[in-house]
Motif scaffolding. Structure first.
Motif, PDB file in Angstrom:
ATOM      1  N   PRO A   1      -6.736  10.035  14.123  1.00  0.00           N
ATOM      2  CA  PRO A   1      -5.440  10.627  13.773  1.00  0.00           C
ATOM      3  C   PRO A   1      -5.490  11.570  12.578  1.00  0.00           C
ATOM      4  O   PRO A   1      -4.448  11.883  12.020  1.00  0.00           O
ATOM      5  CB  PRO A   1      -4.567   9.397  13.439  1.00  0.00           C
ATOM      6  N   VAL A   2      -6.682  11.995  12.150  1.00  0.00           N
ATOM      7  CA  VAL A   2      -6.806  12.930  11.029  1.00  0.00           C
ATOM      8  C   VAL A   2      -7.768  14.052  11.406  1.00  0.00           C
ATOM      9  O   VAL A   2      -8.612  13.888  12.290  1.00  0.00           O
ATOM     10  CB  VAL A   2      -7.316  12.228   9.748  1.00  0.00           C
ATOM     11  N   GLY A   3      -7.634  15.169  10.709  1.00  0.00           N
ATOM     12  CA  GLY A   3      -8.480  16.314  10.985  1.00  0.00           C
ATOM     13  C   GLY A   3      -9.743  16.336  10.152  1.00  0.00           C
ATOM     14  O   GLY A   3     -10.040  15.415   9.391  1.00  0.00           O
ATOM     15  N   ARG A   4     -10.485  17.433  10.294  1.00  0.00           N
ATOM     16  CA  ARG A   4     -11.785  17.560   9.634  1.00  0.00           C
ATOM     17  C   ARG A   4     -11.682  17.566   8.115  1.00  0.00           C
ATOM     18  O   ARG A   4     -12.600  17.116   7.435  1.00  0.00           O
ATOM     19  CB  ARG A   4     -12.493  18.816  10.130  1.00  0.00           C
ATOM     20  N   ASP A   5     -10.578  18.063   7.565  1.00  0.00           N
ATOM     21  CA  ASP A   5     -10.445  18.092   6.105  1.00  0.00           C
ATOM     22  C   ASP A   5     -10.447  16.675   5.534  1.00  0.00           C
ATOM     23  O   ASP A   5     -11.112  16.405   4.531  1.00  0.00           O
ATOM     24  CB  ASP A   5      -9.171  18.827   5.698  1.00  0.00           C
ATOM     25  N   ALA A   6      -9.695  15.778   6.154  1.00  0.00           N
ATOM     26  CA  ALA A   6      -9.640  14.396   5.682  1.00  0.00           C
ATOM     27  C   ALA A   6     -10.992  13.712   5.826  1.00  0.00           C
ATOM     28  O   ALA A   6     -11.426  12.976   4.930  1.00  0.00           O
ATOM     29  CB  ALA A   6      -8.569  13.616   6.445  1.00  0.00           C
ATOM     30  N   LEU A   7     -11.669  13.944   6.940  1.00  0.00           N
ATOM     31  CA  LEU A   7     -12.986  13.334   7.143  1.00  0.00           C
ATOM     32  C   LEU A   7     -13.996  13.886   6.147  1.00  0.00           C
ATOM     33  O   LEU A   7     -14.835  13.141   5.625  1.00  0.00           O
ATOM     34  CB  LEU A   7     -13.465  13.595   8.573  1.00  0.00           C
ATOM     35  N   SER A   8     -13.922  15.168   5.869  1.00  0.00           N
ATOM     36  CA  SER A   8     -14.857  15.781   4.923  1.00  0.00           C
ATOM     37  C   SER A   8     -14.662  15.214   3.520  1.00  0.00           C
ATOM     38  O   SER A   8     -15.632  14.913   2.818  1.00  0.00           O
ATOM     39  CB  SER A   8     -14.671  17.302   4.913  1.00  0.00           C
ATOM     40  N   ARG A   9     -13.408  15.048   3.119  1.00  0.00           N
ATOM     41  CA  ARG A   9     -13.140  14.470   1.798  1.00  0.00           C
ATOM     42  C   ARG A   9     -13.643  13.033   1.718  1.00  0.00           C
ATOM     43  O   ARG A   9     -14.243  12.629   0.720  1.00  0.00           O
ATOM     44  CB  ARG A   9     -11.640  14.503   1.500  1.00  0.00           C
ATOM     45  N   ALA A  10     -13.406  12.278   2.754  1.00  0.00           N
ATOM     46  CA  ALA A  10     -13.794  10.868   2.746  1.00  0.00           C
ATOM     47  C   ALA A  10     -15.302  10.699   2.634  1.00  0.00           C
ATOM     48  O   ALA A  10     -15.790   9.760   1.987  1.00  0.00           O
ATOM     49  CB  ALA A  10     -13.294  10.173   4.016  1.00  0.00           C
ATOM     50  N   MET A  11     -16.041  11.608   3.236  1.00  0.00           N
ATOM     51  CA  MET A  11     -17.483  11.452   3.300  1.00  0.00           C
ATOM     52  C   MET A  11     -18.231  12.311   2.294  1.00  0.00           C
ATOM     53  O   MET A  11     -19.456  12.236   2.196  1.00  0.00           O
ATOM     54  CB  MET A  11     -17.959  11.745   4.732  1.00  0.00           C
ATOM     55  N   GLY A  12     -17.504  13.134   1.560  1.00  0.00           N
ATOM     56  CA  GLY A  12     -18.155  13.969   0.566  1.00  0.00           C
ATOM     57  C   GLY A  12     -19.083  15.004   1.174  1.00  0.00           C
ATOM     58  O   GLY A  12     -20.081  15.380   0.569  1.00  0.00           O
ATOM     59  N   ARG A  13     -18.731  15.465   2.360  1.00  0.00           N
ATOM     60  CA  ARG A  13     -19.539  16.457   3.054  1.00  0.00           C
ATOM     61  C   ARG A  13     -18.636  17.573   3.542  1.00  0.00           C
ATOM     62  O   ARG A  13     -17.422  17.404   3.637  1.00  0.00           O
ATOM     63  CB  ARG A  13     -20.277  15.835   4.246  1.00  0.00           C
ATOM     64  N   GLU A  14     -19.230  18.702   3.865  1.00  0.00           N
ATOM     65  CA  GLU A  14     -18.432  19.839   4.314  1.00  0.00           C
ATOM     66  C   GLU A  14     -18.295  19.840   5.834  1.00  0.00           C
ATOM     67  O   GLU A  14     -19.241  19.526   6.561  1.00  0.00           O
ATOM     68  CB  GLU A  14     -19.072  21.148   3.853  1.00  0.00           C
ATOM     69  N   ASN A  15     -17.102  20.195   6.288  1.00  0.00           N
ATOM     70  CA  ASN A  15     -16.823  20.435   7.700  1.00  0.00           C
ATOM     71  C   ASN A  15     -17.281  19.286   8.605  1.00  0.00           C
ATOM     72  O   ASN A  15     -18.030  19.484   9.558  1.00  0.00           O
ATOM     73  CB  ASN A  15     -17.484  21.744   8.153  1.00  0.00           C
ATOM     74  N   VAL A  16     -16.799  18.087   8.332  1.00  0.00           N
ATOM     75  CA  VAL A  16     -17.119  16.932   9.183  1.00  0.00           C
ATOM     76  C   VAL A  16     -16.129  16.908  10.347  1.00  0.00           C
ATOM     77  O   VAL A  16     -14.952  16.608  10.169  1.00  0.00           O
ATOM     78  CB  VAL A  16     -17.038  15.614   8.396  1.00  0.00           C
ATOM     79  N   VAL A  17     -16.616  17.228  11.518  1.00  0.00           N
ATOM     80  CA  VAL A  17     -15.779  17.299  12.716  1.00  0.00           C
ATOM     81  C   VAL A  17     -16.060  16.135  13.661  1.00  0.00           C
ATOM     82  O   VAL A  17     -15.160  15.620  14.327  1.00  0.00           O
ATOM     83  CB  VAL A  17     -16.000  18.630  13.456  1.00  0.00           C
ATOM     84  N   HIS A  18     -17.331  15.730  13.721  1.00  0.00           N
ATOM     85  CA  HIS A  18     -17.750  14.638  14.589  1.00  0.00           C
ATOM     86  C   HIS A  18     -18.587  13.653  13.764  1.00  0.00           C
ATOM     87  O   HIS A  18     -19.312  14.068  12.853  1.00  0.00           O
ATOM     88  CB  HIS A  18     -18.588  15.144  15.763  1.00  0.00           C
ATOM     89  N   ILE A  19     -18.481  12.379  14.097  1.00  0.00           N
ATOM     90  CA  ILE A  19     -19.252  11.345  13.406  1.00  0.00           C
ATOM     91  C   ILE A  19     -19.833  10.399  14.439  1.00  0.00           C
ATOM     92  O   ILE A  19     -19.122   9.920  15.330  1.00  0.00           O
ATOM     93  CB  ILE A  19     -18.374  10.541  12.431  1.00  0.00           C
ATOM     94  N   ALA A  20     -21.111  10.114  14.316  1.00  0.00           N
ATOM     95  CA  ALA A  20     -21.763   9.136  15.185  1.00  0.00           C
ATOM     96  C   ALA A  20     -22.217   7.962  14.331  1.00  0.00           C
ATOM     97  O   ALA A  20     -22.978   8.141  13.381  1.00  0.00           O
ATOM     98  CB  ALA A  20     -22.959   9.759  15.904  1.00  0.00           C
ATOM     99  N   ILE A  21     -21.759   6.775  14.655  1.00  0.00           N
ATOM    100  CA  ILE A  21     -22.178   5.565  13.951  1.00  0.00           C
ATOM    101  C   ILE A  21     -23.447   5.073  14.620  1.00  0.00           C
ATOM    102  O   ILE A  21     -23.448   4.740  15.812  1.00  0.00           O
ATOM    103  CB  ILE A  21     -21.089   4.477  13.994  1.00  0.00           C
ATOM    104  N   THR A  22     -24.533   5.014  13.868  1.00  0.00           N
ATOM    105  CA  THR A  22     -25.833   4.677  14.440  1.00  0.00           C
ATOM    106  C   THR A  22     -26.289   3.264  14.086  1.00  0.00           C
ATOM    107  O   THR A  22     -27.405   2.882  14.430  1.00  0.00           O
ATOM    108  CB  THR A  22     -26.893   5.689  13.957  1.00  0.00           C
ATOM    109  N   ASP A  23     -25.440   2.518  13.418  1.00  0.00           N
ATOM    110  CA  ASP A  23     -25.763   1.135  13.058  1.00  0.00           C
ATOM    111  C   ASP A  23     -24.748   0.214  13.725  1.00  0.00           C
ATOM    112  O   ASP A  23     -23.535   0.411  13.594  1.00  0.00           O
ATOM    113  CB  ASP A  23     -25.716   0.962  11.541  1.00  0.00           C
ATOM    114  N   GLY A  24     -25.243  -0.777  14.461  1.00  0.00           N
ATOM    115  CA  GLY A  24     -24.350  -1.652  15.206  1.00  0.00           C
ATOM    116  C   GLY A  24     -23.389  -2.434  14.331  1.00  0.00           C
ATOM    117  O   GLY A  24     -22.210  -2.576  14.661  1.00  0.00           O
ATOM    118  N   LYS A  25     -23.862  -2.938  13.203  1.00  0.00           N
ATOM    119  CA  LYS A  25     -22.989  -3.711  12.315  1.00  0.00           C
ATOM    120  C   LYS A  25     -21.926  -2.815  11.693  1.00  0.00           C
ATOM    121  O   LYS A  25     -20.781  -3.228  11.509  1.00  0.00           O
ATOM    122  CB  LYS A  25     -23.818  -4.401  11.240  1.00  0.00           C
ATOM    123  N   ALA A  26     -22.298  -1.586  11.386  1.00  0.00           N
ATOM    124  CA  ALA A  26     -21.324  -0.639  10.834  1.00  0.00           C
ATOM    125  C   ALA A  26     -20.236  -0.355  11.861  1.00  0.00           C
ATOM    126  O   ALA A  26     -19.048  -0.276  11.528  1.00  0.00           O
ATOM    127  CB  ALA A  26     -22.028   0.650  10.425  1.00  0.00           C
TER     128      ALA A  26
END
Length: 221
Positions: free
Chosen positions: A158-183
């Protein structure tokens, strides 16, 4: 984990699927999404729209008075917005922690490689991600999971790339893949509760639940 009862519907669910309300020192009802505030709590298992209707009709006030055994508590007019903001912040904080722990990958090319290798446990898209970009990564994920032909796809948050980028401290975060099962497991309940509250069903789930369907959420929430 013991279940809690929603004060508006009477339905019971695990605390991870409900929103806890607590009383601030000044008597104001406040969201306690982490369930850490001391004292008596009240639990909600409804969407934002349902909560707003309950407030307008006076149902919430009566339910809270019974739950807290106090008819003098103050319900802020913007309680629905405060809950939405708290749920969003909790989810963004968790994503930031998982990023710092190197439990996720960003960037379309890196995600596509990881997805085709079967290394992706959860796939997330920003609300303003391009449809073509989503489809490409969703397909790569299905290939890696040997689920071609299925409707398996990532969650549209429910949020756009700006919110994701701020949360992760990275630029232009549009897609995220979780690669750890516990995470992925840690994120599942947070995202489900948040999306359910704002009116979006939980989309793509971790690997054990390939039947989950993606649901696009409005980008202006």
């Amino acid at each position: 984990m013991s279940e809690r009862r929603c004060i508006l519907t009477g339905d019971r669910a695990a605390p991870d699927h409900l929103v806890r309300l607590a009383i601030a020192p000044d008597g104001t009802v406040m969201p306690d999404v982490r369930g850490k505030a001391p004292g008596r709590g009240a639990w909600l298992g409804v969407s934002r729209d349902e909560l707003e209707k309950a407030m307008a009709g006076g149902k919430l006030k009566g339910a809270l008075a019974r739950a807290f055994k106090d008819g003098t508590i103050a319900i802020p007019a913007d309680l629905p917005e405060r809950i939405a903001a708290a749920l969003e912040q909790q989810a963004m904080d968790r994503l930031g922690l998982e990023a710092r722990a190197s439990n996720l990958v960003t960037g379309s090319e890196k995600i596509e490689v990881a997805a085709r290798r079967g290394q992706v446990h959860m796939l997330l898209h920003a609300a303003d991600a391009a449809a073509d970009g989503r489809r490409k990564l969703d397909q790569a994920w299905r290939v890696g999971e040997e689920a071609e032909g299925s409707d398996r796809a990532g969650q549209v948050l429910p949020v756009g790339r700006d919110a994701l980028s701020r949360a992760m401290g990275r630029e232009n975060v549009v897609h995220i893949a979780i690669t750890d099962g516990k995470a992925a497991g840690r994120l599942t309940a947070l995202l489900s509760r948040w999306q359910s509250y704002v009116g979006c069903a939980n989309g793509g789930q971790p690997k054990p639940l390939p039947e989950a369907r993606p649901v696009e959420c409005p980008p202006d929430i």
